[in-house]
Enzyme design. Structure first.
Site: not given
Ligand code: TPP
Ligand code: TPP
Ligand code: MG
Ligand code: MG
Lengths: 325, 324, 324, 325
Positions: A60, A129
């Site tokens: 971000e 959230h």
């Molecule tokens: C700071 C922040 N940015 C964006 C999000 C929204 N978000 C939640 S899970 C996710 C994807 C995470 O991907 P990854 O780290 O690969 O974990 P996975 O879901 O594959 O286990 C996003 C973008 C968040 N929760 N926190």
């Protein structure tokens, strides 16, 4: 045409991208087929391509900072901060960089940037959230903070935001995405700093913003049945703030309740109450009541989350207390 | 590799528990019985279990939004977990945390985290405690491939190197972040961590034995004062990002193939090193697991919601201020 | 290496200007004539000048708290700069920025930055503009060795790789952050950047020619769509962190030796490739520089402070809100 | 003994590190011989070694987050966030992690953490090193915010902060570091949530915090010469907030001016004004006046910075306006 806030925002993005090719959209998953988690950016990639609809990594600070740097140098980015809670990981770029460019560079900078972000409790997603962090944003000089309650306002204010040469934070309440209302066709702009009287009344003024406007309307309807005429003011933009509209209504009614979904301390509710007692004291016939969330995080469990968010019953109680004074 | 039959059985039990737990979560969620967002851990079971198998309650983990598997692997009780995931009064967090913030301090489980990248600095702090007290404990942060880009993760890597913390960066590279394929080639994440100055390796995250071997080395290094380690575990996200996401954006053939080729439980059971685990043993373990999960759901779904006064408790240890 | 005698003379002029400018800043500051904190760039001159020599006003830089040298190299006018550093009405930023926030949009100088690590995301944005408009411009972020640890820098590295931005990460590794020696070995910074997936090299930052060569390649790569580059320039901080810091914490022998061995101007003039620059030429350049700086200080110190109404201007383009 | 805030803080750190070896100090340059830029941590490394006085890289998210994680697991860290402006690069760890641990983990967590940070304008260091961001901090449930004006309070409140099991943000105004006053010897604790009447008076209440207390005192002294008796209340802690002290004084004087160095919107000044009009309306004889910085960044140039910060003349003007009502 009747549409939801989700659709109104999507339509506005389509229209403004068509109108000005310096407008780019950027954020996590915004270029995906479904247009992000809530489908807000649906269809943009197909139409404008990945040159102007830019998927970013989960970073971000870099998203917001790069959007700011791009705005400073000729683009008009609409960046998405998925949830306002993520302000925690990018505040510096807003607080210390983007908001201050113009001032600290002595007027050299224009930063036509919109940061769209989701705000609010009500979806059971818990403390990280569901926050309502607009007081912190409204406190920052150099940015503008927009917070529509209805689809028509969303369209009119987002159009204004995209064409504004100052950085604008555009807050979208996730519990309102699906509510529909009539939205003007074609180009539609609403100036910043103009509140709207959503319900006219004469006994008491209820000032609210975003989802709280809907709550205030419900309260006003129920109060009407009890013979109480409440005026509901929707601030629409928090910065700039339409202080005149609040004071005018107060001059008419003499009583004020502010409904604010955020935590109580240093909130918009406090700000409006402070305004009333500083510049509307003459017209005040009773204590101002602030109806806010408590000084607690947003609990995950829906049963407590429901208690957390101000509701019509609490607004009515505050109104009645004020009138009984 | 040094692993006793008892430990193997335990590894099986934990992986299988995660598998059954998540499948059941899914179906209950689909029926609308659970609130919030949930993120299913299926097919990443070998990672969590290998990671935590040699840990005690004195060791720490910081988890992610996809945290149920980490909790189970770290020893959280099923019923207490389910009470929390159902957001009930008697849940681990009194229902105030839910799936994305579940924590169990008594087990060294320092919390799921709904902020991507939020956990690693906290895990670094737990490692700092271990180092300062000199108690031989280690601390591990679970990190998604998407999360690995977050600045906080880079900062934690660097801090762990500078302070030589007993910490493990456990990257779960399932190649997707929400609906977007990770643009980084496999191995890039480990390479980055390595460039901060720590041993880093890429491991097949669906191979329990490879994972356990890497984790043992990392944990031993940490306990012996050798500083941090990074492990990039390559894996596959079986279901959508959150429950309800049909993952239409994925190459369906590839997904199908991954599901077949890289089921960690299937591979574990097929491995000759698992020979000590007989069919009889697994079926009795399975039965116990299913019974425990059944009971857990029964209790959790019937349990009482937090009473309204709980809205105001535990903001502070004690607090006389305005909590209107 | 391809460098015309005119360009060489220009490089000399700019490096020498920075040198004299900073020395004069120091002495005026010591006399209490300048407000705020100032951070002197002396001995890093070859980096800024090599970096900006092939840039035009359409290219961008984002600077740091130690930004005077970057401004001069990017073509900011001395008098306008000094008016700003003295915080006067006619300064580049109306005196509202001062040393740590000086900027000149007309020169593509996007600002010094008092937040360590604040600049790289902004520079990435400028690079995004260049890429989106396809205008062949490049964008460069200057980054200290201390700043290189900041999460924002890691995020910018990754974003630049993912979006293949025309960007250069110019690390100035002077081995100190405030009073603390950088615990990273030389080269670690470039290694990290490389691990994000971009060409990265370590260069002797006191060697103008080596720097210019590396910068030319990086800028060409950026202009031609080849994506980002990182350069770790090893250098030496001649004076204390901010003016007034006697750097008692440093090994004084090492410092003395560094000052002798690695003066970029001395090395530049001693290099045979600099032969086209005669003593006659340098002395006439020197005279012009000193005259310009003299004039600049004279004007700046005598100039008018901002009028009180300026407190309220330029918060927004236009704004009718409360500015009590 | 007479000493400065700088010395009082240094002494308290020495005393608390001696008392409890779970207390560790961490931050940028804190272990250096000079004890950081302002010498606050001087002598700690020599006494307690680098095991407990921990120099960190320039990574505020990791510093604050690690301090939080360490607090959660048994240490009692005192972390330094050099300037409060750097909140921008570490807010998430405060807002979403540390402040919420206890609540979102259902009371399982104790987070005995102190974050010391420098705050305030007045040193000519410009927009990114001079902010007064405590309203944003006071708004966050789960943390406590302490803001002493005098060396004795600094000692008493820092001791309390270090022994408190909740996270505390301890703000130090850099323009006050060198002012000396009498400080009690030996163990000295001041409870949180207790304002102090710095000047007793009967005509008007002036509520202030940190450096503004000194300004308010100056104003009160000048007002006294004009025959106006002003009561000056030093809030000392912003969260918890001593609402009772404000209301009590107001009940006595009937008039209120709040002096707050932060930007105006959603400030502590607004909060206190809101408190007065909500719960002290009966006793209010005149509009509440908020004396704050303007809605602008802090300019670098000292001549405008001086205009930016509230001063005694502005406080006196507000008092006189209020009394003239
Ligand atoms: C700071 C922040 N940015 C964006 C999000 C929204 N978000 C939640 S899970 C996710 C994807 C995470 O991907 P990854 O780290 O690969 O974990 P996975 O879901 O594959 O286990 C996003 C973008 C968040 N929760 N926190
Ligand atoms: C976010 C942030 N943290 C800390 C500081 C305080 N600070 C200013 S300069 C500096 C050292 C920077 O070192 P480096 O990046 O190596 O640059 P150099 O001073 O050597 O040019 C620090 C810690 C700051 N300004 N911003
Ligand atoms: Mg992933
Ligand atoms: Mg340095």
């Amino acid at each position: 045409m009747k549409m939801s806030i989700r659709e109104a925002i999507n339509q506005t993005l389509h229209e403004e991208m068509a109108r000005d090719d310096r407008v780019v959209v950027m954020g996590e998953d915004v270029a995906s087929d479904q247009g992000g988690v809530y489908g807000i950016t649906e269809g943009l990639t197909q139409k404008y391509g990945v040159r102007r609809v830019i998927d970013t990594p989960i970073t971000e600070s870099a998203i917001v900072g790069a959007a700011g740097g791009a705005a400073l140098t000729g683009l008009r980015p609409v960046a998405e901060l998925m949830f306002v809670d993520f302000l925690g990981v990018c505040l510096d770029q807003i607080l210390n960089q983007i908001a201050k460019f113009r001032y600290m560079f002595g007027g050299q900078a224009r930063t036509p940037l919109v940061i769209r972000t989701m705000i609010g409790a009500g979806t059971g997603t818990g403390p990280q959230h569901s926050q309502i962090l607009y007081p912190l944003l409204a406190a920052i000089p150099g940015i503008k903070v927009v917070y529509p309650a209805f689809p028509a306002d969303a369209k009119g204010l987002l159009t204004t935001a995209i064409r504004d040469d100052d950085p604008v934070i555009f807050c979208e309440h996730k519990a309102l995405y699906m509510d529909e209302c009539e939205v003007p066709e074609g180009e539609y702009l609403i100036p910043f700093g103009q509140a709207r009287t959503v319900v006219a009344g004469s006994d008491i003024t209820i000032v609210a913003m975003s989802r709280m406007v809907v709550i205030a309307e419900q309260a006003a309807a129920q109060l009407k049945e009890k013979g109480i005429s409440a005026e509901v003011i929707d601030l629409r933009t928090l910065s700039p703030l339409d202080e005149g509209a609040v004071l005018e209504s107060l001059a008419k009614t003499g009583r004020l309740v502010v409904v604010d979904e955020s935590n109580p301390y240093c909130s918009m509710a406090s700000e409006i109450a402070g305004l009333a007692v500083e510049r509307g004291f003459d017209t005040l016939d009773a204590p101002v009541r602030r109806v806010t969330a408590p000084h607690t995080p947003v609990p995950a469990t829906p049963c407590l989350e429901t208690e957390y968010v101000p509701n019509a019953a609490k607004v009515i109680a505050a109104v009645e207390e004020t009138l009984a004074y | 590799m040094d692993i006793s039959p008892e430990k193997l059985a335990d590894a099986y039990r934990l992986m299988k528990t995660i598998r059954e737990f998540e499948e059941r979560m899914r179906s209950e969620y689909q029926q609308g019985k659970l609130p919030g967002f949930i993120h299913i851990y299926r097919n990443q079971e070998a990672i969590a279990v290998a990671a935590c198998l040699d840990m005690t309650n004195e060791d720490y983990i910081a988890s992610t939004h996809r945290g149920h598997g980490h909790c189970i692997a770290k020893g959280c009780e099923i019923e207490a977990m389910l009470l929390e995931l159902a957001c009930k009064e008697d849940g681990l967090c009194n229902g105030k945390g839910g799936s994305m913030h579940i924590a169990d301090m008594s087990k060294g489980m320092l919390g799921a985290n709904a902020i991507v990248g939020g956990g690693p600095p906290i895990a670094a702090g737990a490692a700092l405690t271990a180092k300062t007290l000199g108690n031989g404990a280690v601390s591990m942060a679970f990190i998604g491939d998407g999360a690995s880009d977050q600045g906080t993760v880079a900062e934690a890597l660097n801090l762990a190197v500078v302070l030589q913390l007993p910490m493990i960066f456990m990257y779960e590279n399932n190649r997707y972040a929400e609906f977007t394929r990770n643009p980084k080639p496999d191995g890039r994440i480990a390479e980055r961590a390595g460039a901060y100055g720590m041993p880093a390796e890429v491991v097949d995250g669906s191979d329990f034995y490879a994972m356990y071997d890497a984790c043992q080395r990392a944990i031993t290094r940490g306990r012996e004062g050798g500083g941090p380690t990074a492990i990039e575990a390559i894996c596959n996200r079986f279901y959508g990002h959150f429950e309800g996401d049909p993952q239409a954006y994925r190459d369906q053939d590839e997904l199908k193939q991954e599901r077949v080729d890289n089921d960690p439980l299937v591979r574990f059971l097929a491995d000759e090193r698992t020979a000590s685990l007989t069919a009889e043993m697994t079926s009795s373990i399975d039965a116990a697991i299913l019974a425990e999960i059944d009971r857990g759901f029964e209790v959790a779904l019937a349990a009482a919601d937090p009473t309204p006064d709980k809205l105001f408790t535990n903001v502070y240890i004690e607090y006389a201020g305005r909590l209107r």
